[in-house]
Design a protein around this motif. Structure first.
Motif, short mmCIF file in Angstrom:
data_model
loop_
_atom_site.label_atom_id
_atom_site.label_comp_id
_atom_site.label_asym_id
_atom_site.label_seq_id
_atom_site.Cartn_x
_atom_site.Cartn_y
_atom_site.Cartn_z
N THR A 89 80.75 -70.85 34.78
CA THR A 89 81.22 -72.09 35.07
C THR A 89 80.29 -72.88 35.62
O THR A 89 79.10 -72.65 35.94
CB THR A 89 82.31 -71.72 36.32
OG1 THR A 89 81.52 -71.30 37.52
CG2 THR A 89 83.38 -70.86 35.86
N SER A 90 80.43 -74.26 35.60
CA SER A 90 79.67 -75.32 35.89
C SER A 90 79.35 -75.17 37.42
O SER A 90 78.11 -75.38 37.97
CB SER A 90 80.13 -76.45 35.79
OG SER A 90 81.37 -76.98 36.37
N ALA A 91 80.48 -74.62 38.36
CA ALA A 91 80.40 -74.47 39.92
C ALA A 91 79.20 -73.26 40.15
O ALA A 91 78.12 -73.51 41.06
CB ALA A 91 81.68 -74.08 40.38
N VAL A 92 79.19 -72.32 39.31
CA VAL A 92 78.23 -71.10 39.54
C VAL A 92 76.74 -71.66 38.94
O VAL A 92 75.89 -71.31 39.79
CB VAL A 92 78.57 -70.10 38.77
CG1 VAL A 92 77.45 -68.97 38.62
CG2 VAL A 92 79.90 -69.19 39.08
N ARG A 149 68.75 -65.38 52.19
CA ARG A 149 69.46 -64.73 52.97
C ARG A 149 70.63 -65.42 53.71
O ARG A 149 71.61 -64.90 53.95
CB ARG A 149 68.48 -63.91 53.94
CG ARG A 149 69.06 -63.17 55.06
CD ARG A 149 69.34 -61.75 54.61
NE ARG A 149 70.12 -61.06 55.77
CZ ARG A 149 69.91 -59.79 55.69
NH1 ARG A 149 69.24 -59.02 54.90
NH2 ARG A 149 70.41 -58.95 56.67
N SER A 150 70.21 -66.57 54.12
CA SER A 150 71.13 -67.20 54.89
C SER A 150 72.43 -67.87 53.96
O SER A 150 73.33 -67.84 54.42
CB SER A 150 70.33 -68.60 55.43
OG SER A 150 69.92 -69.48 54.41
N GLN A 151 71.99 -67.89 52.51
CA GLN A 151 72.97 -68.49 51.83
C GLN A 151 74.05 -67.26 51.62
O GLN A 151 75.27 -67.48 51.71
CB GLN A 151 72.56 -68.93 50.29
CG GLN A 151 71.83 -70.01 50.07
CD GLN A 151 71.25 -70.09 48.82
OE1 GLN A 151 71.50 -69.52 47.97
NE2 GLN A 151 70.87 -71.42 48.55
N LEU A 152 73.53 -66.10 51.46
CA LEU A 152 74.35 -64.80 51.39
C LEU A 152 75.20 -64.58 52.69
O LEU A 152 76.53 -64.29 52.67
CB LEU A 152 73.49 -63.77 51.22
CG LEU A 152 72.83 -63.52 49.74
CD1 LEU A 152 72.02 -62.45 49.73
CD2 LEU A 152 73.58 -63.64 48.62
N SER A 153 74.73 -64.75 53.96
CA SER A 153 75.29 -64.75 55.02
C SER A 153 76.34 -65.75 55.22
O SER A 153 77.32 -65.59 55.74
CB SER A 153 74.02 -64.65 56.11
OG SER A 153 74.79 -64.60 57.53
N ARG A 195 80.46 -65.89 44.70
CA ARG A 195 80.48 -67.10 45.47
C ARG A 195 79.22 -67.88 45.67
O ARG A 195 79.33 -69.01 45.70
CB ARG A 195 80.78 -66.68 47.00
CG ARG A 195 81.22 -68.07 47.81
CD ARG A 195 81.91 -67.55 49.12
NE ARG A 195 83.19 -67.67 48.98
CZ ARG A 195 83.99 -68.07 49.80
NH1 ARG A 195 83.66 -68.45 51.15
NH2 ARG A 195 85.34 -68.00 49.86
N THR A 196 78.13 -67.23 45.72
CA THR A 196 76.65 -67.81 45.83
C THR A 196 76.21 -68.23 44.44
O THR A 196 75.22 -68.96 44.25
CB THR A 196 75.86 -67.02 46.59
OG1 THR A 196 75.72 -65.68 46.04
CG2 THR A 196 76.35 -67.03 47.81
#
Length: 198
Positions: free
Chosen positions: A2-5, A18-22, A45-46
């Protein structure tokens, strides 16, 4: 894909993964609960590759423990800031209100913190809770430092237990974020009365 991904993948940077995953894990925890939290869900999600997620978290237990540690660090910081910024109120009141405000704002994280702390006793989680508790002791020492050397820690233990009890009641009643301001204020005032009149 998807374009969002794709957009999330373009925003990915090795230095902040790491901060994105958290952040994604906290979002999933708040929206889906611990049962909906998985390494695959975080990858989706990320937009980060699953292998990269596994590089940062060996398994779901490591992920949950990491979230619990972050939660205790955030709780410690909230109490420290409230204690340092207090004006005309006791250290007990400043830290106690900050603690209960944390529970009200972040009920899912708070519930996870103690679920992991009490069930697994992972050393890093135990140490993080001890660091948060040390902030309560420091706050109480402003009010009870003139008594016996043990008094601040003893009073802090009583407050810690009471605050956990208030939070547990709220969570058990199905409204973990439903600690209203009046209940919080009355609980803190009650503690102040108890410790001031032994």
């Amino acid at each position: 894909m998807t374009s969002a991904v794709l957009a999330r993948r373009r925003s990915y940077h090795v230095g902040n993964v790491r901060s994105q995953l958290s952040s994604a894990a906290r979002g999933l925890l708040e929206s889906e609960g611990a049962s909906g939290l998985s390494l695959r869900a975080i990858a989706r999600r990320t937009g980060v590759a699953l292998g990269t997620v596994y590089y940062h978290y060996a398994d779901k237990n490591a992920l949950l423990s990491g979230l619990a540690v972050e939660g205790f660090h955030d709780l410690a910081e909230a109490m420290r800031e409230a204690t340092d910024a207090r004006e005309g109120i006791s250290g007990l009141r400043a830290a106690g209100l900050a603690y209960l405000d944390f529970v009200r704002r972040r009920p899912a994280v708070y519930g996870l913190m103690y679920e992991i702390r009490d069930a697994s006793r992972r050393p890093e989680v135990v140490e993080a809770e001890e660091a948060a508790f040390a902030e309560m002791v420091r706050a109480v020492a402003f009010d009870f430092g003139g008594r016996s050397p043990a008094a601040p820690r003893q009073v802090a233990q009583a407050i810690w237990a009471c605050a956990r009890g208030i939070a547990a009641l709220a969570i058990a009643r199905g409204q973990p974020g439903g600690l209203d301001a009046q209940t919080v204020d009355e609980a803190v005032r009650g503690l102040e009365i108890l410790v001031a009149n032994p």
